[in-house]
Write a protein that holds these residues in place. Structure first.
Motif, PDB file in Angstrom:
ATOM      1  N   VAL A 149     -13.350-103.179   1.193  1.00  0.00           N
ATOM      2  CA  VAL A 149     -13.824-102.065   0.376  1.00  0.00           C
ATOM      3  C   VAL A 149     -12.655-101.144   0.059  1.00  0.00           C
ATOM      4  O   VAL A 149     -11.874-100.779   0.945  1.00  0.00           O
ATOM      5  CB  VAL A 149     -14.936-101.263   1.092  1.00  0.00           C
ATOM      6  CG1 VAL A 149     -15.402-100.094   0.231  1.00  0.00           C
ATOM      7  CG2 VAL A 149     -16.116-102.183   1.417  1.00  0.00           C
ATOM      8  N   TYR A 191     -11.272 -97.579  -0.832  1.00  0.00           N
ATOM      9  CA  TYR A 191     -11.673 -96.190  -0.659  1.00  0.00           C
ATOM     10  C   TYR A 191     -10.655 -95.253  -1.303  1.00  0.00           C
ATOM     11  O   TYR A 191      -9.449 -95.492  -1.246  1.00  0.00           O
ATOM     12  CB  TYR A 191     -11.760 -95.825   0.829  1.00  0.00           C
ATOM     13  CG  TYR A 191     -12.837 -96.552   1.587  1.00  0.00           C
ATOM     14  CD1 TYR A 191     -14.118 -96.022   1.705  1.00  0.00           C
ATOM     15  CD2 TYR A 191     -12.563 -97.776   2.222  1.00  0.00           C
ATOM     16  CE1 TYR A 191     -15.101 -96.685   2.420  1.00  0.00           C
ATOM     17  CE2 TYR A 191     -13.547 -98.447   2.939  1.00  0.00           C
ATOM     18  CZ  TYR A 191     -14.813 -97.894   3.027  1.00  0.00           C
ATOM     19  OH  TYR A 191     -15.789 -98.552   3.748  1.00  0.00           O
ATOM     20  N   THR A 195     -14.997 -96.529  -3.468  1.00  0.00           N
ATOM     21  CA  THR A 195     -15.860 -95.630  -2.709  1.00  0.00           C
ATOM     22  C   THR A 195     -15.103 -94.332  -2.537  1.00  0.00           C
ATOM     23  O   THR A 195     -13.995 -94.318  -1.989  1.00  0.00           O
ATOM     24  CB  THR A 195     -16.212 -96.225  -1.331  1.00  0.00           C
ATOM     25  OG1 THR A 195     -17.048 -97.367  -1.525  1.00  0.00           O
ATOM     26  CG2 THR A 195     -16.932 -95.212  -0.460  1.00  0.00           C
ATOM     27  N   ILE A 204     -19.765 -88.191  -0.298  1.00  0.00           N
ATOM     28  CA  ILE A 204     -19.378 -89.589  -0.422  1.00  0.00           C
ATOM     29  C   ILE A 204     -20.179 -90.201  -1.550  1.00  0.00           C
ATOM     30  O   ILE A 204     -21.375 -89.950  -1.685  1.00  0.00           O
ATOM     31  CB  ILE A 204     -19.599 -90.355   0.911  1.00  0.00           C
ATOM     32  CG1 ILE A 204     -19.293 -91.844   0.727  1.00  0.00           C
ATOM     33  CG2 ILE A 204     -20.999 -90.151   1.443  1.00  0.00           C
ATOM     34  CD1 ILE A 204     -19.293 -92.628   2.025  1.00  0.00           C
ATOM     35  N   SER A 205     -19.496 -90.974  -2.393  1.00  0.00           N
ATOM     36  CA  SER A 205     -20.138 -91.626  -3.528  1.00  0.00           C
ATOM     37  C   SER A 205     -19.664 -93.073  -3.577  1.00  0.00           C
ATOM     38  O   SER A 205     -18.459 -93.335  -3.511  1.00  0.00           O
ATOM     39  CB  SER A 205     -19.784 -90.900  -4.832  1.00  0.00           C
ATOM     40  OG  SER A 205     -20.310 -91.565  -5.950  1.00  0.00           O
ATOM     41  N   SER A 206     -20.623 -94.024  -3.676  1.00  0.00           N
ATOM     42  CA  SER A 206     -20.221 -95.426  -3.617  1.00  0.00           C
ATOM     43  C   SER A 206     -21.292 -96.348  -4.167  1.00  0.00           C
ATOM     44  O   SER A 206     -22.492 -96.087  -4.031  1.00  0.00           O
ATOM     45  CB  SER A 206     -19.932 -95.820  -2.166  1.00  0.00           C
ATOM     46  OG  SER A 206     -19.601 -97.186  -2.080  1.00  0.00           O
ATOM     47  N   LYS A 207     -20.831 -97.430  -4.796  1.00  0.00           N
ATOM     48  CA  LYS A 207     -21.702 -98.531  -5.176  1.00  0.00           C
ATOM     49  C   LYS A 207     -21.486 -99.719  -4.237  1.00  0.00           C
ATOM     50  O   LYS A 207     -22.107-100.775  -4.393  1.00  0.00           O
ATOM     51  CB  LYS A 207     -21.392 -98.978  -6.613  1.00  0.00           C
ATOM     52  CG  LYS A 207     -21.608 -97.910  -7.683  1.00  0.00           C
ATOM     53  CD  LYS A 207     -23.067 -97.577  -7.870  1.00  0.00           C
ATOM     54  CE  LYS A 207     -23.251 -96.589  -9.014  1.00  0.00           C
ATOM     55  NZ  LYS A 207     -24.685 -96.209  -9.187  1.00  0.00           N
ATOM     56  N   ASN A 208     -20.609 -99.533  -3.251  1.00  0.00           N
ATOM     57  CA  ASN A 208     -20.196-100.647  -2.396  1.00  0.00           C
ATOM     58  C   ASN A 208     -20.719-100.544  -0.970  1.00  0.00           C
ATOM     59  O   ASN A 208     -20.839-101.558  -0.275  1.00  0.00           O
ATOM     60  CB  ASN A 208     -18.658-100.711  -2.349  1.00  0.00           C
ATOM     61  CG  ASN A 208     -18.053-100.740  -3.742  1.00  0.00           C
ATOM     62  OD1 ASN A 208     -18.322-101.644  -4.523  1.00  0.00           O
ATOM     63  ND2 ASN A 208     -17.249 -99.736  -4.072  1.00  0.00           N
ATOM     64  N   CYS A 224     -24.211 -94.957   1.432  1.00  0.00           N
ATOM     65  CA  CYS A 224     -23.672 -93.632   1.759  1.00  0.00           C
ATOM     66  C   CYS A 224     -24.508 -92.923   2.821  1.00  0.00           C
ATOM     67  O   CYS A 224     -23.977 -92.282   3.727  1.00  0.00           O
ATOM     68  CB  CYS A 224     -23.604 -92.762   0.508  1.00  0.00           C
ATOM     69  SG  CYS A 224     -22.519 -93.433  -0.777  1.00  0.00           S
ATOM     70  N   ASP A 232     -26.414 -94.304  -2.787  1.00  0.00           N
ATOM     71  CA  ASP A 232     -25.164 -94.266  -3.551  1.00  0.00           C
ATOM     72  C   ASP A 232     -24.488 -92.896  -3.564  1.00  0.00           C
ATOM     73  O   ASP A 232     -23.430 -92.738  -4.171  1.00  0.00           O
ATOM     74  CB  ASP A 232     -25.410 -94.707  -4.990  1.00  0.00           C
ATOM     75  CG  ASP A 232     -26.409 -93.794  -5.710  1.00  0.00           C
ATOM     76  OD1 ASP A 232     -27.069 -92.987  -5.032  1.00  0.00           O
ATOM     77  OD2 ASP A 232     -26.519 -93.902  -6.944  1.00  0.00           O
TER      78      ASP A 232
END
Length: 199
Positions: free
Chosen positions: A120, A122, A144, A155-159, A162, A182
């Motif tokens: 991932v 970051y 991420t 925190i912001s993520s599509k992976n 969160c 997310d």
């Protein structure tokens, strides 16, 4: 026993407070404001006696402090407040513009803040809250994003999930927070190194 107080030809009601023997004992009766209610009725807000005197003293000191703060006379205070509000809005707009330009520069140099762990990618950054909340809008979806400020972060993520990651942080570190899969926010002080160790 219930005390009934009557003002002849005007009002009669049960006693709900103090009543003086003579109206001169009231000293001062000051109407603060009034409002229309239920059609033809008017509700009046007032203070009397020592409370009214203290109200005069407090508001007089307040006006004196505002005179000193704005270097103006009594009748100029409202104009000075309007001017102060306008200047505040102008400064906020300038700050937002500068923040947006700064975020664009940060976006162009993401590699300086990027690490990869367990497949991932970051982006980790510590900045003020205005920068973090604007920059998160510009981060590409393959990253991420974890941004922190003095007493919180997001925190912001599509992976990764969160919400689950924030729960993991709160189990180990002194923070509180939550969110969706997310996107999430947390409160508390922590360092980027502490976050990296838990990725």
């Amino acid at each position: 026993n219930v005390r009934i107080v009557e003002i002849e030809d005007l009002d009669m009601g049960t006693c709900a407070g103090y009543h003086v023997e003579n109206t001169c004992d009231i000293k001062i009766f000051k109407i603060l404001h009034f409002e229309k209610i239920k059609g033809n009725y008017t509700r009046i807000y007032f203070v009397a006696g020592d409370r009214a005197i203290n109200d005069y003293i407090f508001k007089n000191n307040l006006i004196l402090n505002l005179n000193k703060e704005f270097s103006c006379r009594d009748y100029e205070i409202l104009n000075m407040l309007d001017k102060s509000k306008s200047e505040k809005i102008e400064l906020e707009n300038e700050l937002k513009s500068i923040t947006n330009k700064y975020c664009e520069l940060l976006k162009e140099n993401l590699t300086s803040y990027t690490i990869e762990k367990n497949g991932v990618k970051y982006v980790l950054l510590k900045e003020n809250i205005n920068v973090i909340t604007e920059l998160v809008k510009l981060i590409p979806e393959e990253f991420t994003f974890i941004g922190i400020w003095n007493k919180g972060g997001l925190i912001s993520s599509k992976n990764i999930n969160c919400n689950l990651f924030i729960k993991k942080l709160s189990n180990v570190l002194n923070i509180k927070g939550g969110g969706k899969e997310d996107r999430g926010n947390f409160k508390g002080e922590l360092t980027l190194d502490e976050i990296i160790n838990l990725l």
